[in-house]
Design a protein around this motif. Sequence first.
Motif, PDB file in Angstrom:
ATOM      1  N   GLN A 186       1.749   6.611  -7.452  1.00 24.65           N
ATOM      2  CA  GLN A 186       0.655   6.902  -7.854  1.00 24.65           C
ATOM      3  C   GLN A 186       0.712   8.832  -7.939  1.00 24.65           C
ATOM      4  OE1 GLN A 186      -2.330   5.942  -9.061  1.00 24.65           O
ATOM      5  NE2 GLN A 186      -2.352   8.091  -9.816  1.00 24.65           N
ATOM      6  N   GLU A 191       0.785  -1.246  -0.019  1.00 18.94           N
ATOM      7  CA  GLU A 191       0.010   0.364  -0.290  1.00 18.94           C
ATOM      8  C   GLU A 191       0.605   0.851  -0.105  1.00 18.94           C
ATOM      9  OE1 GLU A 191      -2.927  -0.642   0.160  1.00 18.94           O
ATOM     10  OE2 GLU A 191      -3.868   1.726  -0.021  1.00 18.94           O
ATOM     11  N   THR A 220       1.151   3.798  -3.293  1.00 18.23           N
ATOM     12  CA  THR A 220       0.169   5.620  -3.048  1.00 18.23           C
ATOM     13  C   THR A 220       1.370   6.051  -3.537  1.00 18.23           C
ATOM     14  OG1 THR A 220      -1.149   4.378  -0.917  1.00 18.23           O
ATOM     15  CG2 THR A 220      -0.717   6.872  -0.847  1.00 18.23           C
ATOM     16  N   ARG A 228      -6.321  14.325   3.185  1.00 15.73           N
ATOM     17  CA  ARG A 228      -6.272  13.443   4.072  1.00 15.73           C
ATOM     18  C   ARG A 228      -6.575  13.448   5.507  1.00 15.73           C
ATOM     19  NH1 ARG A 228      -0.339  10.216   4.372  1.00 15.73           N
ATOM     20  NH2 ARG A 228      -1.421   8.058   4.455  1.00 15.73           N
TER      21      ARG A 228
END
Length: 170
Positions: free
Chosen positions: A137, A130, A134, A162
């Motif tokens: 990305q 993860e 992330t 976030r």
Amino acid sequence: MSISPKMEAAINKQINAEFYSAYLYLAMSCQADALRLKGVANWFNVQYQEEVAHATGFLNYLQDRGGRVVLEAIEAPQTEWPNAVAMFQHTCEHEAHVTSLINDLAALALEEKDFAASQFLNWYVNEQVEEESTADQILGDMTLAQNDGGAMLTLDRELAARTFVAPVIG
Ligand code: OFO
């Protein structure tokens, strides 16, 4: 079964590595703030909190297994980056490094026939997938937006959304 001295030492080392990650992302958060990128600063601040949670997860686990926590000095992180792209590049490299540390720990647990630790470490193995995805990305989005003020503003606003949600580790 109490934890082996080898596993105990390795987990103590990882506690330090997770606190270093926290420190590194806190430094990035401060730098982003100095660059007036409030959303990026928020994203790294949440990342900092996540890393503290990762460190605490290892710390609690070591105590649960009857091990002794030994906190060492945390190395000073880099404190300046020229722009947000450089920060996310650094984040990607750093997370790939942390993945290799977690993989080494997982390998050690198997070597020591510590199946309880091995199962506990699976959470971190998955978490690293993860973390890397992330960061990769956002680096991609950042790279596309870097020469376009409007796109950078939109991305910064997205990163401002976030929030920290304490992970349930293990
Ligand atoms: Fe703890 O995962 Fe990032 O470093």
